[in-house]
Design an enzyme around this catalytic site. Structure first.
Site, mmCIF file in Angstrom:
data_model
loop_
_atom_site.group_PDB
_atom_site.id
_atom_site.type_symbol
_atom_site.label_atom_id
_atom_site.label_comp_id
_atom_site.label_asym_id
_atom_site.label_seq_id
_atom_site.Cartn_x
_atom_site.Cartn_y
_atom_site.Cartn_z
ATOM 1 N N LYS A 1 42.046 42.731 26.381
ATOM 2 C CA LYS A 1 41.707 43.640 27.487
ATOM 3 C C LYS A 1 42.253 45.042 27.213
ATOM 4 C CE LYS A 1 41.557 39.757 30.647
ATOM 5 N NZ LYS A 1 42.110 39.003 31.790
ATOM 6 N N GLN B 1 47.263 38.464 35.302
ATOM 7 C CA GLN B 1 46.784 37.476 34.328
ATOM 8 C C GLN B 1 47.190 36.079 34.780
ATOM 9 O OE1 GLN B 1 44.774 38.151 31.705
ATOM 10 N NE2 GLN B 1 44.630 35.966 31.326
ATOM 11 N N ASP C 1 39.562 42.076 39.273
ATOM 12 C CA ASP C 1 39.209 40.685 38.970
ATOM 13 C C ASP C 1 38.380 40.057 40.093
ATOM 14 O OD1 ASP C 1 39.881 39.872 36.441
ATOM 15 O OD2 ASP C 1 41.909 39.186 36.956
#
Ligand code: BQF
Length: 280
Positions: free
Chosen positions: A51, A95, A118
């Site tokens: 990422k 994460q 997200d």
């Protein structure tokens, strides 16, 4: 059989993102992404570095906040509060997975819905179900982008989604229903998986079981999207018996190089979208 080439499409999207970043910079905004990474899980570290690299390639500013496994919930919450307040950071992702002693729901609900790249906050999830403008989770969004690129029409199609997670299966269902597909969701308690996959025009699978979907379970001309990532004898494979299923499929995603790179590309797109909120 045609390959749904996520690697190629993600490169194209990255070029588009790069241009958008340049435009935003001209307007005085450098899109910024913060990532919170807890513990030593090697896969998580790999994903975060991918990422980070994609941000660097496209000119997005990115910062990783790394914490030991032992971090308290309180410390994590105050880090999120600090990032929520930081005007130079437009997107924030945690994460996953988090260590067991931490309440993941509580953590995800602390992320500002405006920075939730997200799309895991219940506010954005709710808006997604309602078909409103929102941050949609990157993996299902990447799958939709693949359908668009290959002119795969979803209206009235029978789609079977295997896997009912909050991160993949459920948001995938919402995106598909909003595109007027007829959607089956199968999961661990499904009685007869093959009965569902056999009648589907499109099978989307992400559960983490190699060879879960075999050629006898799909109809001729099926479109197969494989979201699984498994390591078998040191090799990365998906959830689909690619060699045999691909012989019956009209379109199929490879693993690696299918949905995975699209997940990263959609994170970049969502970060741009978050940064653009500054213009409003
Ligand atoms: C590829 C993920 C399970 C649990 C947590 C490219 C990625 C993967 C594969 C990637 C994933 C999976 C990510 C490929 C991010 C996708 O070339 O096939 C990129 O980095 N992903 C994650 O952040 O958390 C996960 C899967």
């Amino acid at each position: 059989m045609k390959i749904l080439d996520g690697k190629k499409l993600s490169q194209k999207i990255k070029e588009e993102v790069k241009k958008e970043v340049e435009e935003l910079k001209k307007k005085g905004i450098t899109p910024g992404l913060a990532v919170i990474l807890v513990g030593n899980d090697p896969a998580s570290h790999t994903y975060v570095s991918m990422k980070n690299k994609a941000c660097k390639e496209t000119g997005i500013y990115s910062v990783v906040h790394e914490f030991p496994e032992s971090i308290s919930e309180k410390e994590l919450l105050s880090t999120i509060d600090m990032i929520n307040e930081n005007p130079n950071i437009h997107g924030l992702l945690i994460q996953l997975p988090l260590p067991k002693h931490i309440d993941t729901t509580k953590i995800l609900e602390r992320v500002s819905p405006n920075k939730d790249v997200d799309g895991f906050h219940p506010y954005n999830m709710g808006r997604l179900v309602e078909g409103l403008d929102t941050f949609a989770p990157c993996t299902p969004l990447g799958v939709m982008e693949l359908f668009k690129e290959y002119n795969i029409d979803l209206k009235g199609k029978d789609v079977c989604v295997v896997g009912a997670s909050n991160i993949v299966g459920k948001p995938m269902w919402a995106l598909l229903v909003n595109a007027w597909a007829t959607v089956d969701i199968c999961h661990i308690e499904t009685r007869d998986l093959a009965a569902h996959t056999k009648r589907a025009d499109i099978v989307i699978v992400g559960v983490g079981k190699p060879n879960l979907i075999t050629a006898d379970m799909v109809k001729d001309g099926v479109i197969v999207v494989d979201i699984g990532i498994n390591k078998v004898n040191g090799k990365i494979v998906g959830d689909v018996d690619f060699e045999n299923v691909s012989k019956k499929a009209s379109y199929i995603t490879p693993v690696p190089g299918g949905v995975g790179p699209m997940t990263i590309a959609m994170l970049l797109k969502n970060t741009i979208k978050a940064a653009k909120k500054m213009l409003k």
